[in-house]
Design a protein around this motif. Structure first.
Motif, mmCIF file in Angstrom:
data_model
loop_
_atom_site.group_PDB
_atom_site.id
_atom_site.type_symbol
_atom_site.label_atom_id
_atom_site.label_comp_id
_atom_site.label_asym_id
_atom_site.label_seq_id
_atom_site.Cartn_x
_atom_site.Cartn_y
_atom_site.Cartn_z
ATOM 1 N N GLU A 5 -4.649 -0.094 -8.281
ATOM 2 C CA GLU A 5 -6.341 0.119 -7.493
ATOM 3 C C GLU A 5 -7.122 -0.635 -7.938
ATOM 4 O O GLU A 5 -7.508 -0.453 -9.374
ATOM 5 C CB GLU A 5 -5.831 1.708 -7.625
ATOM 6 C CG GLU A 5 -6.323 2.247 -6.526
ATOM 7 C CD GLU A 5 -7.111 3.922 -6.300
ATOM 8 O OE1 GLU A 5 -7.760 4.674 -5.561
ATOM 9 O OE2 GLU A 5 -6.146 4.096 -7.450
ATOM 10 N N GLU A 54 4.786 8.007 -9.246
ATOM 11 C CA GLU A 54 4.007 8.563 -9.316
ATOM 12 C C GLU A 54 3.420 8.941 -11.028
ATOM 13 O O GLU A 54 2.040 8.777 -11.284
ATOM 14 C CB GLU A 54 4.712 10.020 -8.898
ATOM 15 C CG GLU A 54 4.855 10.238 -7.672
ATOM 16 C CD GLU A 54 5.570 11.079 -7.163
ATOM 17 O OE1 GLU A 54 6.122 12.052 -7.868
ATOM 18 O OE2 GLU A 54 6.305 11.229 -5.618
ATOM 19 N N SER A 101 0.634 -1.628 0.146
ATOM 20 C CA SER A 101 0.071 -0.047 0.401
ATOM 21 C C SER A 101 0.219 1.910 0.341
ATOM 22 O O SER A 101 1.689 1.112 0.924
ATOM 23 C CB SER A 101 -0.734 -0.134 1.150
ATOM 24 O OG SER A 101 -2.288 -1.032 1.303
ATOM 25 N N TRP A 102 1.169 2.358 -0.763
ATOM 26 C CA TRP A 102 1.302 3.299 -1.455
ATOM 27 C C TRP A 102 0.051 5.013 -1.511
ATOM 28 O O TRP A 102 -0.617 4.203 -1.958
ATOM 29 C CB TRP A 102 2.042 3.279 -1.975
ATOM 30 C CG TRP A 102 3.190 4.529 -2.147
ATOM 31 C CD1 TRP A 102 3.633 4.638 -2.133
ATOM 32 C CD2 TRP A 102 2.690 4.924 -3.957
ATOM 33 N NE1 TRP A 102 4.248 6.070 -2.567
ATOM 34 C CE2 TRP A 102 3.937 6.504 -4.206
ATOM 35 C CE3 TRP A 102 1.938 4.904 -4.931
ATOM 36 C CZ2 TRP A 102 3.889 7.140 -5.066
ATOM 37 C CZ3 TRP A 102 2.217 5.122 -6.231
ATOM 38 C CH2 TRP A 102 3.081 6.306 -6.363
ATOM 39 N N SER A 103 0.792 6.054 -0.488
ATOM 40 C CA SER A 103 0.119 7.076 -1.117
ATOM 41 C C SER A 103 0.682 7.325 -1.567
ATOM 42 O O SER A 103 1.937 8.248 -0.317
ATOM 43 C CB SER A 103 -0.593 7.340 0.206
ATOM 44 O OG SER A 103 0.402 7.879 1.362
ATOM 45 N N LYS A 112 -1.770 0.741 -4.714
ATOM 46 C CA LYS A 112 -0.757 -0.369 -4.686
ATOM 47 C C LYS A 112 0.591 -0.456 -5.486
ATOM 48 O O LYS A 112 0.694 0.375 -6.347
ATOM 49 C CB LYS A 112 -1.149 -1.579 -3.917
ATOM 50 C CG LYS A 112 -1.795 -1.896 -2.785
ATOM 51 C CD LYS A 112 -2.590 -3.016 -2.363
ATOM 52 C CE LYS A 112 -3.265 -3.486 -1.723
ATOM 53 N NZ LYS A 112 -3.223 -4.950 -1.061
ATOM 54 N N GLY A 168 -6.595 0.844 -2.040
ATOM 55 C CA GLY A 168 -5.499 1.449 -3.011
ATOM 56 C C GLY A 168 -5.143 1.777 -2.939
ATOM 57 O O GLY A 168 -4.607 0.301 -3.492
#
Length: 581
Positions: A191, A155, A98-100, A217, A215
């Motif tokens: 996602e 990104e 998981s990554w934001s 990933k 969410g």
């Protein structure tokens, strides 16, 4: 400055040297130079420090947000990322990827300014057929995960995967890999947002195994291992193959290993839709697309999604190990009645326009997957269908001919032909190797096409109006024998070779519910606008029929020797009997 030496006399008085005394008197009379200007100079120095610090901070901020990082700044954000990755099993707990992403307000604002050096557009997804998509991606070294370049690619993948943020639009979930943007690295982003899952009905959530959303990933160097014998059949799409989808059967649950964007170990079990997206993404990293694993009879254009599937397709949902497959939703008779109502022709396909040729049914229309019916040469329906086919082929828009089912008529009628203008547009090499020649249009009823004995195999690209925008290499016989009826009802038989033989086989397959995608080399399937080199394992050109193998030749020679020995023995026996007589 000289030190003042004080000497005490006997009376206790002090004597100051003359030089030092004169200097002291001058300083006292003139006053200290720093007494009057001290506060002003301090303020100036403080102002200069603030300005320099602000300018340096602003420059560093712009440089850190720049799309092209400087060479001296390419250092890991985490100094011990390699050590953490090596000893993560003992020190850190595993994550699920998981990554934001970081919210970069200043960078986003500067990118939005017109003419800004930072306003670089994101790369577009490469179409199917580009060579990088058919090669195995390279592993990412752990010490490179924290580099600014790796984080920027990460990104960018997320932005491209989600698409533009427009009013009324929401991301429906999916995946994207680094090779699909032209970076040959093993990195995936996926996602399945809650807004997309909430819009599904309860039955759709069960069929697609999307009971729970997740969410964004991101996983570097992902490795998968099935942990369940149960499988699931569901629709799959690919960003590199827009406009098409197909059924693919995959394991229901997989064990996932890899590294997250911070270099920590990823280890968990994924199931349902998440497991499917991961398997499809890892396939892309290995040079395998969903078209290589799909049930080909289920491949369809997105405009043909309303038609039911043929009986040869598996049912949607989870398939438990050891259980029988569920009964099909429709019987063969029901499918035939549905197909008689027509098929999907795409945008404006159902309108009867006063100009132009009738639109062709798209792949996914049920009528294209059913066997056409024999026709009576004297009927008016056959005459109308023959006229439509002849006019469509004469337009030069169908280089491989056309069959009646493609126009919505379940009749065994085909039309082939090639014009001089169409041949002139081809490269000279293709004209010679594929053996093009102008003829027709030729309409045939109830055709029977058989490969000629000893014919060579020809591997060349084919297209179809029912599969718009794509092409693939298909193996066909170089020479064929044909028996059919002409438009007047007279029986004809002839031999054909080259491109004419390919047209006959291509259109005759459609009469039996077979499209060229069922016979193609799947690794050659690509956008017709792409001209990259084909993978090495895809044949192209004319191949002579393979002769007998070495073992077969040995067996044949040994058999011939045995026969000759038998004949020799028989002759000697006859000669001996004669001498005895």
């Amino acid at each position: 400055r000289a030190a003042i030496m004080v000497q005490n006399d006997s009376n206790g008085s002090s004597q100051v040297p003359a030089v030092c005394a004169r200097s002291l008197r001058k300083r006292r009379s003139a006053g200290s130079p720093s007494r009057g200007r001290g506060p002003i100079r301090g303020a100036v120095l403080l102002l200069e420090f603030v300005l320099l610090a602000g300018a340096g901070s602003a420059w560093l901020l712009l440089a850190s947000r720049s799309a092209q990082p400087l060479r001296w700044r390419c250092r890991p954000r985490h100094r011990y990322v390699g050590v953490a990755a090596s000893y993560s099993e003992e020190v850190e707990e595993a994550t699920d990827g998981s990554w934001s992403p970081e919210v970069k307000v200043y960078s986003s604002f500067l990118r939005s300014l017109p003419g800004s050096a930072l306003s670089t557009e994101d790369r577009k997804v490469l179409p199917l057929g580009r060579a990088v998509l058919r090669r195995k991606a390279k592993m990412v070294r752990p010490e490179r995960i924290g580099l600014n370049t790796s984080q920027q690619v990460l990104e960018e993948l997320l932005r491209v995967m989600r698409g533009p943020d427009l009013p009324g639009r929401y991301f429906k979930g999916g995946f994207l890999t680094a090779p699909q943007l032209g970076t040959p690295s093993r990195l995936v982003v996926l996602e399945d947002p809650a807004v997309a899952v909430e819009k599904l009905s309860p039955q759709e959530r069960i069929i697609e195994s999307r009971e729970k959303s997740f969410g964004p990933k991101a996983i570097f160097n992902p490795r998968l291992k099935p942990v369940s014998a149960d499988t699931t059949v569901s629709w799959e799409k690919d960003p590199s193959t827009p406009g098409y989808r197909a059924l693919v059967e995959r394991p229901l649950s997989v064990k996932v290993d890899g590294l997250d964007p911070e270099g920590r170990r990823v280890s968990y079990v994924a199931t349902g839709q998440e497991a499917r997206l991961l398997q499809q993404a890892v396939d892309v990293l290995d040079g395998v697309m969903f078209i290589d694993r799909c049930v080909m009879t289920s491949l369809r254009h997105l405009d043909a999604r309303s038609d039911p599937l043929p009986l040869t397709c598996p049912s949607l949902g989870v398939h438990k190990e050891g259980t029988d497959a569920p009964e099909p939703e429709f019987s063969e008779h029901e499918l035939e009645s549905i197909a008689e109502k027509g098929g999907s022709r795409g945008f404006l396909g159902g309108l009867s326009l006063p100009f132009g040729q009738p639109s062709v049914l798209l792949i996914g229309s049920l009528l294209l997957r059913l066997r056409a019916k024999e026709v009576d040469p004297g009927s008016s329906e056959v005459a109308d269908a023959s006229r439509e086919l002849r006019e469509a082929v004469a337009s030069g828009k169908h280089p491989l001919g056309l069959a009646a089912p493609q126009l919505g008529r379940r009749l065994r009628i085909i039309a082939i032909g090639e014009t001089e203008d169409a041949i002139a547009k081809l490269p000279v090499r293709a004209q010679v190797s594929e053996e093009h020649r102008a003829f027709g249009p030729l309409v045939l009823l109830n055709p029977v096409v058989r490969p000629a004995p000893g014919s060579s195999d020809a591997f060349f690209f084919e297209q179809s109006a029912s599969v718009p925008g794509y092409e693939a290499v298909v193996k066909r016989a170089q020479e064929v024998n044909v028996e059919a009826f002409d438009e007047r009802g007279q029986k004809v038989s002839f031999a054909a070779k080259g491109w004419q033989a390919r047209q006959l086989q291509h259109t005759a397959d459609v009469l039996d519910g077979v499209l060229y995608v069922d016979r193609m080399e799947t690794r050659s399937f690509r956008r017709d606008s792409v001209d990259d080199e084909l993978p090495e394992d895809v044949p192209i050109g004319v191949r002579r029929p393979a002769g007998p193998t070495r073992e077969a030749k040995k067996k044949t020679s040994s058999t011939a020797k045995d026969v000759s020995k038998t004949r020799t023995g028989a002759k000697s026996a006859r000669s001996g009997s004669r001498s005895r007589r």
